[in-house]
Design an enzyme around this catalytic site. Structure first.
Site, PDB file in Angstrom:
ATOM      1  N   SER A  47     -17.818  32.497  38.526  1.00  0.00           N
ATOM      2  CA  SER A  47     -18.685  31.533  39.206  1.00  0.00           C
ATOM      3  C   SER A  47     -19.817  31.003  38.342  1.00  0.00           C
ATOM      4  O   SER A  47     -20.312  29.902  38.584  1.00  0.00           O
ATOM      5  CB  SER A  47     -19.275  32.168  40.464  1.00  0.00           C
ATOM      6  OG  SER A  47     -19.950  33.374  40.154  1.00  0.00           O
ATOM      7  N   ASP A 338     -29.396  32.021  44.448  1.00  0.00           N
ATOM      8  CA  ASP A 338     -28.891  32.797  45.579  1.00  0.00           C
ATOM      9  C   ASP A 338     -28.987  34.276  45.233  1.00  0.00           C
ATOM     10  O   ASP A 338     -29.854  34.668  44.454  1.00  0.00           O
ATOM     11  CB  ASP A 338     -27.464  32.360  45.956  1.00  0.00           C
ATOM     12  CG  ASP A 338     -26.462  32.541  44.816  1.00  0.00           C
ATOM     13  OD1 ASP A 338     -26.794  33.221  43.820  1.00  0.00           O
ATOM     14  OD2 ASP A 338     -25.337  32.010  44.922  1.00  0.00           O
ATOM     15  N   HIS A 341     -26.693  34.158  41.350  1.00  0.00           N
ATOM     16  CA  HIS A 341     -26.590  33.098  40.354  1.00  0.00           C
ATOM     17  C   HIS A 341     -27.950  32.495  40.004  1.00  0.00           C
ATOM     18  O   HIS A 341     -28.780  32.281  40.890  1.00  0.00           O
ATOM     19  CB  HIS A 341     -25.653  32.001  40.862  1.00  0.00           C
ATOM     20  CG  HIS A 341     -24.315  32.532  41.276  1.00  0.00           C
ATOM     21  ND1 HIS A 341     -23.995  32.806  42.589  1.00  0.00           N
ATOM     22  CD2 HIS A 341     -23.223  32.860  40.538  1.00  0.00           C
ATOM     23  CE1 HIS A 341     -22.767  33.284  42.644  1.00  0.00           C
ATOM     24  NE2 HIS A 341     -22.268  33.321  41.417  1.00  0.00           N
TER      25      HIS A 341
END
Length: 374
Positions: A47, A338, A341
């Site tokens: 991600s 978040d 990240h």
């Protein structure tokens, strides 16, 4: 008396010449600016470098295709796990590439759109095929490489008019993965597993080395290996042990062990890949330094997420932002967007150092700018 060759036969022979003679196709690339001599980037990983591949996976829980993700990104929510650009976008800016690197699973990623590279990264995925199953459907690193080989290479040769082995040395191959193999694999099963951390890490590194060699055999020559971030300092991990102050060192020790192996791999694997050049980017150190001294780096909050995170009790993951949830107003001074990240502001620091730092503790043995100019 010699017989004349029929005109139709001559026409047939000439029409076959391009297939019978060696190809003189030119893959010469013009400079993209700043001395860089690359066409673009092929990106593999999780991600942290995903540009929206999971958007097109029906059964994946690891998606960032909704607000507040992309609140500061020019195209809005795009599947990037940040408020704005990720490190790949920012490296592309540094290299003066003309476009964002498109996500492989996007149906429009074909034809002329792939000539500056393709992003295959998938949120929640890992080096190991079974990593990420907790998040539903993900694309493992092995599958990402198969997608590159089976789909993109055929299209790329058609677009550039030459063999991929001629063109691929003019691309950067960026690999950013490994963190999920600890967070969503080893650390979740450590209590019931008899495999030691050292054995797990050694096997993980060996698997990655085979995957890098596969990319090399397909034509890759310039590699950028991103270390795993200090996940033990992430809000997601620290929330699991609220009575403890500071980063969870057991998690950081695990990823630090992998990062040490990864840096060593740069030297170990190079003789086995003649003509290749590899760069290790110590994103762990860059982000850890910001967390240790946020004020000195123009950052403030080092421990809480900028967005409202959807808890497990609310049906969320404890990692991702709540859909339509609130965000902090000072996003440029927050470290985490978040539960895991980094914000675009942190990604800017990381990309800038990866591209131009001369500190071997940050980039080894050279920086990305030098790699792009080789």
């Amino acid at each position: 008396m010699a017989r004349k060759t029929p005109p139709r036969l001559l026409l047939s022979i000439f029409s076959l010449l391009p297939y019978l003679l060696p190809c003189n196709c030119s893959c010469k690339v013009a400079e993209t600016g700043g001395g860089a001599t690359i066409r673009g980037m092929f990106v593999f990983g999780s991600s942290l470098v995903d540009s929206g591949n999971n958007n097109f996976l029906k059964n994946s829980l690891a998606k960032a295709d909704y607000l507040p993700y992309g609140i500061d990104f020019p195209l809005g929510p795009s599947g990037r796990f940040s408020n704005g650009k990720n490190v790949i976008d920012l490296l592309g800016d540094q290299l003066q590439l003309p476009n964002y690197i498109p996500a492989f699973t996007n149906p429009s990623t074909k034809g002329s759109r792939i000539v500056h590279g393709v992003n295959y990264a998938s949120g929640a995925s890992g080096i190991l095929d079974d990593t990420g199953s907790i998040a539903g459907q993900v694309i493992s690193l092995s599958q990402q490489i198969r997608n590159f080989e089976d789909v993109t290479l055929v299209d790329l040769e058609e677009q550039l008019g030459c063999k991929s082995t001629e063109s691929l040395p003019e691309y950067l191959f960026v690999v950013g993965t490994g963190g999920n193999d600890y967070s969503f694999n080893y650390l979740l099963s450590a209590a019931s597993s008899n495999v030691s951390l050292e054995t797990f890490t050694a096997n993980l590194t060996t698997t990655l080395s085979h995957q890098l060699k596969r990319l090399y055999s397909l034509g890759g020559r310039r590699f950028v290996l991103m270390s795993v971030n200090p996940n033990g300092c992430s809000p997601m991990v620290m929330a699991r042990q609220p009575m403890r102050k500071g980063c969870i060192q057991s998690v950081n020790r695990a990823v630090s062990l992998f990062n040490g192996y990864l840096k060593s791999l740069v030297d170990i694997i190079k003789p086995e890949m003649p003509g290749s050049n590899l760069v290790y980017v110590n994103s762990y150190k860059v982000i850890r330094d910001i967390i240790k001294n946020p004020d000195s780096k123009d950052f403030g909050d080092a421990s809480t997420p900028c967005c409202e995170v959807a808890s497990i009790e609310e049906g969320g993951t404890g990692v991702l932002c709540k859909k339509g949830g609130s965000t902090c107003t000072n996003r440029s001074t927050h470290i985490f967007f978040d539960g895991l990240h980094p914000t675009e502001a942190v990604n800017v620091v990381l990309a800038t150092k990866a591209y131009a730092s001369n500190l071997k503790a940050v980039v080894y043995p050279i920086n990305v700018k030098q790699l792009a100019s080789i």
